[in-house]
Write a protein that holds these residues in place. Structure first.
Motif, PDB file in Angstrom:
ATOM      1  N   ARG A  18       0.878  -1.099   0.018  1.00  0.00           N
ATOM      2  CA  ARG A  18       0.022   0.125  -0.191  1.00  0.00           C
ATOM      3  C   ARG A  18       1.075   1.144   0.227  1.00  0.00           C
ATOM      4  NH1 ARG A  18      -5.295   0.816   1.318  1.00  0.00           N
ATOM      5  NH2 ARG A  18      -5.453  -1.462   1.886  1.00  0.00           N
ATOM      6  N   VAL A  19       2.062   1.596   0.730  1.00  0.00           N
ATOM      7  CA  VAL A  19       2.911   2.457   0.791  1.00  0.00           C
ATOM      8  C   VAL A  19       3.620   2.461  -0.622  1.00  0.00           C
ATOM      9  CG1 VAL A  19       4.713   3.514   2.092  1.00  0.00           C
ATOM     10  CG2 VAL A  19       2.834   2.312   3.595  1.00  0.00           C
ATOM     11  N   LEU A  20       3.907   1.435  -0.962  1.00  0.00           N
ATOM     12  CA  LEU A  20       4.979   1.622  -2.237  1.00  0.00           C
ATOM     13  C   LEU A  20       4.109   1.958  -3.215  1.00  0.00           C
ATOM     14  CD1 LEU A  20       7.651   0.195  -3.515  1.00  0.00           C
ATOM     15  CD2 LEU A  20       6.271  -1.780  -4.240  1.00  0.00           C
ATOM     16  N   LEU A  21       2.578   1.652  -3.409  1.00  0.00           N
ATOM     17  CA  LEU A  21       1.905   1.936  -4.619  1.00  0.00           C
ATOM     18  C   LEU A  21       1.179   3.520  -4.354  1.00  0.00           C
ATOM     19  CD1 LEU A  21       0.420  -1.177  -5.895  1.00  0.00           C
ATOM     20  CD2 LEU A  21       2.435   0.151  -6.586  1.00  0.00           C
ATOM     21  N   SER A  22       1.464   4.168  -3.133  1.00  0.00           N
ATOM     22  CA  SER A  22       0.662   5.247  -2.955  1.00  0.00           C
ATOM     23  C   SER A  22       1.409   6.599  -3.410  1.00  0.00           C
ATOM     24  CB  SER A  22       0.615   5.336  -1.243  1.00  0.00           C
ATOM     25  OG  SER A  22       2.114   5.670  -0.598  1.00  0.00           O
ATOM     26  N   GLY A  23       2.410   6.312  -4.205  1.00  0.00           N
ATOM     27  CA  GLY A  23       3.048   7.761  -4.598  1.00  0.00           C
ATOM     28  C   GLY A  23       2.407   8.509  -5.825  1.00  0.00           C
ATOM     29  N   VAL A  24       2.742   9.129  -6.786  1.00  0.00           N
ATOM     30  CA  VAL A  24       2.135   9.927  -7.520  1.00  0.00           C
ATOM     31  C   VAL A  24       1.869   8.967  -8.778  1.00  0.00           C
ATOM     32  CG1 VAL A  24       2.145  11.939  -9.347  1.00  0.00           C
ATOM     33  CG2 VAL A  24       2.993  12.115  -6.941  1.00  0.00           C
ATOM     34  N   PHE A  25       2.967   8.303  -9.114  1.00  0.00           N
ATOM     35  CA  PHE A  25       2.570   7.202 -10.490  1.00  0.00           C
ATOM     36  C   PHE A  25       2.792   5.922  -9.748  1.00  0.00           C
ATOM     37  CE2 PHE A  25       4.713  11.045 -11.993  1.00  0.00           C
ATOM     38  CZ  PHE A  25       3.858  11.258 -13.207  1.00  0.00           C
ATOM     39  N   PRO A  26       1.491   5.484  -9.114  1.00  0.00           N
ATOM     40  CA  PRO A  26       1.726   4.033  -8.361  1.00  0.00           C
ATOM     41  C   PRO A  26       1.979   2.798  -9.530  1.00  0.00           C
ATOM     42  CG  PRO A  26      -0.789   4.998  -8.855  1.00  0.00           C
ATOM     43  CD  PRO A  26       0.313   6.099  -9.088  1.00  0.00           C
ATOM     44  N   TRP A  27       1.606   3.276 -11.027  1.00  0.00           N
ATOM     45  CA  TRP A  27       1.815   1.998 -11.833  1.00  0.00           C
ATOM     46  C   TRP A  27       3.275   1.903 -12.180  1.00  0.00           C
ATOM     47  CZ3 TRP A  27      -2.357   1.100 -15.871  1.00  0.00           C
ATOM     48  CH2 TRP A  27      -3.549   0.929 -15.413  1.00  0.00           C
ATOM     49  N   ALA A  28       3.945   2.948 -11.849  1.00  0.00           N
ATOM     50  CA  ALA A  28       5.430   2.844 -12.249  1.00  0.00           C
ATOM     51  C   ALA A  28       6.084   1.740 -11.343  1.00  0.00           C
ATOM     52  CB  ALA A  28       5.985   4.102 -12.176  1.00  0.00           C
ATOM     53  N   ARG A  29       5.404   1.593  -9.924  1.00  0.00           N
ATOM     54  CA  ARG A  29       5.943   0.807  -8.932  1.00  0.00           C
ATOM     55  C   ARG A  29       5.189  -0.766  -9.168  1.00  0.00           C
ATOM     56  NH1 ARG A  29       7.658   4.286  -3.854  1.00  0.00           N
ATOM     57  NH2 ARG A  29       9.171   5.533  -4.851  1.00  0.00           N
ATOM     58  N   LEU A  30       4.301  -0.829 -10.041  1.00  0.00           N
ATOM     59  CA  LEU A  30       3.505  -1.825  -9.884  1.00  0.00           C
ATOM     60  C   LEU A  30       4.308  -3.130 -10.260  1.00  0.00           C
ATOM     61  CD1 LEU A  30       0.531  -3.036  -9.502  1.00  0.00           C
ATOM     62  CD2 LEU A  30       0.290  -2.793 -12.202  1.00  0.00           C
ATOM     63  N   ARG A  31       5.308  -3.249 -10.775  1.00  0.00           N
ATOM     64  CA  ARG A  31       6.210  -4.201 -11.246  1.00  0.00           C
ATOM     65  C   ARG A  31       6.987  -4.703  -9.845  1.00  0.00           C
ATOM     66  NH1 ARG A  31       8.186  -6.519 -15.904  1.00  0.00           N
ATOM     67  NH2 ARG A  31       7.349  -4.653 -17.140  1.00  0.00           N
ATOM     68  N   GLN A  32       7.505  -3.685  -9.203  1.00  0.00           N
ATOM     69  CA  GLN A  32       7.800  -3.993  -7.905  1.00  0.00           C
ATOM     70  C   GLN A  32       7.005  -4.748  -6.973  1.00  0.00           C
ATOM     71  OE1 GLN A  32      10.332  -0.851  -6.132  1.00  0.00           O
ATOM     72  NE2 GLN A  32      10.660   0.117  -7.982  1.00  0.00           N
ATOM     73  N   ALA A  33       5.884  -4.297  -7.084  1.00  0.00           N
ATOM     74  CA  ALA A  33       4.954  -4.886  -6.165  1.00  0.00           C
ATOM     75  C   ALA A  33       4.574  -6.448  -6.382  1.00  0.00           C
ATOM     76  CB  ALA A  33       3.549  -4.184  -5.920  1.00  0.00           C
ATOM     77  N   GLN A  34       4.413  -6.710  -7.509  1.00  0.00           N
ATOM     78  CA  GLN A  34       4.343  -7.970  -8.092  1.00  0.00           C
ATOM     79  C   GLN A  34       5.736  -8.788  -7.789  1.00  0.00           C
ATOM     80  OE1 GLN A  34       3.494  -7.530 -12.299  1.00  0.00           O
ATOM     81  NE2 GLN A  34       1.432  -7.007 -11.961  1.00  0.00           N
ATOM     82  N   LYS A  35       6.720  -8.324  -7.831  1.00  0.00           N
ATOM     83  CA  LYS A  35       8.153  -8.883  -7.415  1.00  0.00           C
ATOM     84  C   LYS A  35       8.019  -9.337  -5.984  1.00  0.00           C
ATOM     85  CE  LYS A  35      12.993  -8.735  -7.247  1.00  0.00           C
ATOM     86  NZ  LYS A  35      14.147  -7.843  -7.513  1.00  0.00           N
ATOM     87  N   LEU A  36       7.370  -8.739  -5.095  1.00  0.00           N
ATOM     88  CA  LEU A  36       7.313  -8.724  -3.695  1.00  0.00           C
ATOM     89  C   LEU A  36       6.172 -10.015  -3.477  1.00  0.00           C
ATOM     90  CD1 LEU A  36       8.026  -7.991  -0.858  1.00  0.00           C
ATOM     91  CD2 LEU A  36       6.023  -6.225  -0.842  1.00  0.00           C
ATOM     92  N   LEU A  37       5.205  -9.994  -4.268  1.00  0.00           N
ATOM     93  CA  LEU A  37       4.317 -11.196  -4.033  1.00  0.00           C
ATOM     94  C   LEU A  37       5.025 -12.508  -4.520  1.00  0.00           C
ATOM     95  CD1 LEU A  37       1.129  -9.436  -5.177  1.00  0.00           C
ATOM     96  CD2 LEU A  37       1.898  -9.521  -2.966  1.00  0.00           C
ATOM     97  N   ARG A  38       5.847 -12.372  -5.511  1.00  0.00           N
ATOM     98  CA  ARG A  38       6.462 -13.569  -5.772  1.00  0.00           C
ATOM     99  C   ARG A  38       7.622 -13.977  -4.767  1.00  0.00           C
ATOM    100  NH1 ARG A  38       6.498 -10.873 -11.215  1.00  0.00           N
ATOM    101  NH2 ARG A  38       8.762 -10.202 -10.805  1.00  0.00           N
ATOM    102  N   LEU A  39       8.111 -13.162  -4.148  1.00  0.00           N
ATOM    103  CA  LEU A  39       8.879 -13.637  -3.037  1.00  0.00           C
ATOM    104  C   LEU A  39       8.166 -14.237  -1.962  1.00  0.00           C
ATOM    105  CD1 LEU A  39      10.886 -10.421  -2.405  1.00  0.00           C
ATOM    106  CD2 LEU A  39      11.861 -12.322  -3.704  1.00  0.00           C
ATOM    107  N   ALA A  40       6.938 -13.849  -1.722  1.00  0.00           N
ATOM    108  CA  ALA A  40       6.338 -14.932  -0.704  1.00  0.00           C
ATOM    109  C   ALA A  40       6.194 -16.228  -1.210  1.00  0.00           C
ATOM    110  CB  ALA A  40       5.036 -14.366  -0.443  1.00  0.00           C
ATOM    111  N   GLU A  41       6.058 -16.388  -2.594  1.00  0.00           N
ATOM    112  CA  GLU A  41       5.907 -17.626  -3.062  1.00  0.00           C
ATOM    113  C   GLU A  41       7.144 -18.572  -3.005  1.00  0.00           C
ATOM    114  OE1 GLU A  41       4.353 -17.151  -7.116  1.00  0.00           O
ATOM    115  OE2 GLU A  41       2.502 -16.210  -6.351  1.00  0.00           O
ATOM    116  N   ARG A  42       8.320 -18.014  -3.063  1.00  0.00           N
ATOM    117  CA  ARG A  42       9.633 -18.299  -3.028  1.00  0.00           C
ATOM    118  C   ARG A  42      10.109 -18.740  -1.517  1.00  0.00           C
ATOM    119  NH1 ARG A  42      14.784 -15.923  -6.038  1.00  0.00           N
ATOM    120  NH2 ARG A  42      16.346 -17.481  -5.505  1.00  0.00           N
TER     121      ARG A  42
END
Length: 244
Positions: free
Chosen positions: A146-170
């Motif tokens: 939520r904090v990561l995607l709360s900036g002015v351009f949330p879509w620019a960090r969408l890839r980072q958020a998805q990478k974080l979710l993949r870390l949980a799977e790994r």
């Protein structure tokens, strides 16, 4: 100045005979032009706002604190934007390349047709969906996303958020959730740092024996127990020529 301008245009310049038309401007206006004028609009003039903006890698520009999508061909270009109360027009080289309805501050107008065909499914994954997935992994993960995607351009960090979710799977949800909690405590909004915290925790993870669980190792050189029993040799009598 306004009073003198009215007197000059109406009583002085307006009464002179023009050298080109050979007519009196005031007479022409009152007899021919004035009857064709439309009545004054009841609504005040919708004064537009002009600005320059750069098309970011997420296909959006920022105008009046809102985001508007632009086609892929203009990524990285500097465009001119005109916005009024009805429309937001985006120009490049003097030509209109995109029109949107105006959005409030913090809003976003996205036309998925502006994305390449192969990236359209990725673009339609809204940041809210990543936030919900993060909350399912753990409360700290959800807060981090939520904090990561709360900036002015949330879509620019969408890839980072998805990478974080993949870390949980790994690495597992519990480890990643603990790492996100630690990162938030130190205000580290970097997914790579979160992964570093997880790896460091794995390196410091105690061995199975230290946790009270012994895992037997394969007996590569195992011998029978009796082979380790020592049997002293019986002493024999020595002859005169025998050495002890």
């Amino acid at each position: 100045m306004q009073a003198h301008a009215l007197v000059w245009s109406r009583d002085i310049a307006g009464t002179r005979v023009r050298g080109t038309t050979r007519q009196v401007p005031r007479v022409v206006f009152e007899t021919l032009e004035q009857p064709t004028l439309l009545p004054l609009a009841l609504e005040p003039f919708d004064r537009p706002t002009w600005a320059w903006a750069t098309v970011h890698p997420d296909h959006h520009i920022q105008f009046r604190r809102a985001l508007y999508s632009v086609p892929t061909a203009y990524l990285g270009r500097r465009v001119e934007v005109r916005g009024d109360s009805r429309l937001v027009r985006i120009y490049y080289g003097g030509e209109v390349i995109k029109i949107h309805a105006p959005q409030p501050p913090g809003g976003r107008a996205t036309d998925y047709a502006d994305y390449p065909a192969e990236r359209a499914p990725y673009a339609m994954r809204a940041p809210e969906a990543c936030i919900r997935q993060g909350e399912q992994v753990g409360p700290a993960v959800g807060q981090f996303v939520r904090v990561l995607l709360s900036g002015v351009f949330p879509w620019a960090r969408l890839r980072q958020a998805q990478k974080l979710l993949r870390l949980a799977e790994r690495y597992g949800a519990a480890r990643v959730n603990a790492a996100c909690a630690r990162a938030l405590a130190f205000e580290l909004l970097d997914v790579r740092r979160v992964e570093g915290i997880v790896r460091t925790a794995l390196e410091r993870d105690p061995a199975p024996a230290e946790r009270g669980h012994v895992v037997p190792l394969p007996a590569r050189f195992a011998r029978a127990p009796e082979s380790f029993t020592h049997h002293p040799r019986e002493e024999e009598p020595h002859g005169p020529g025998d050495r002890p």
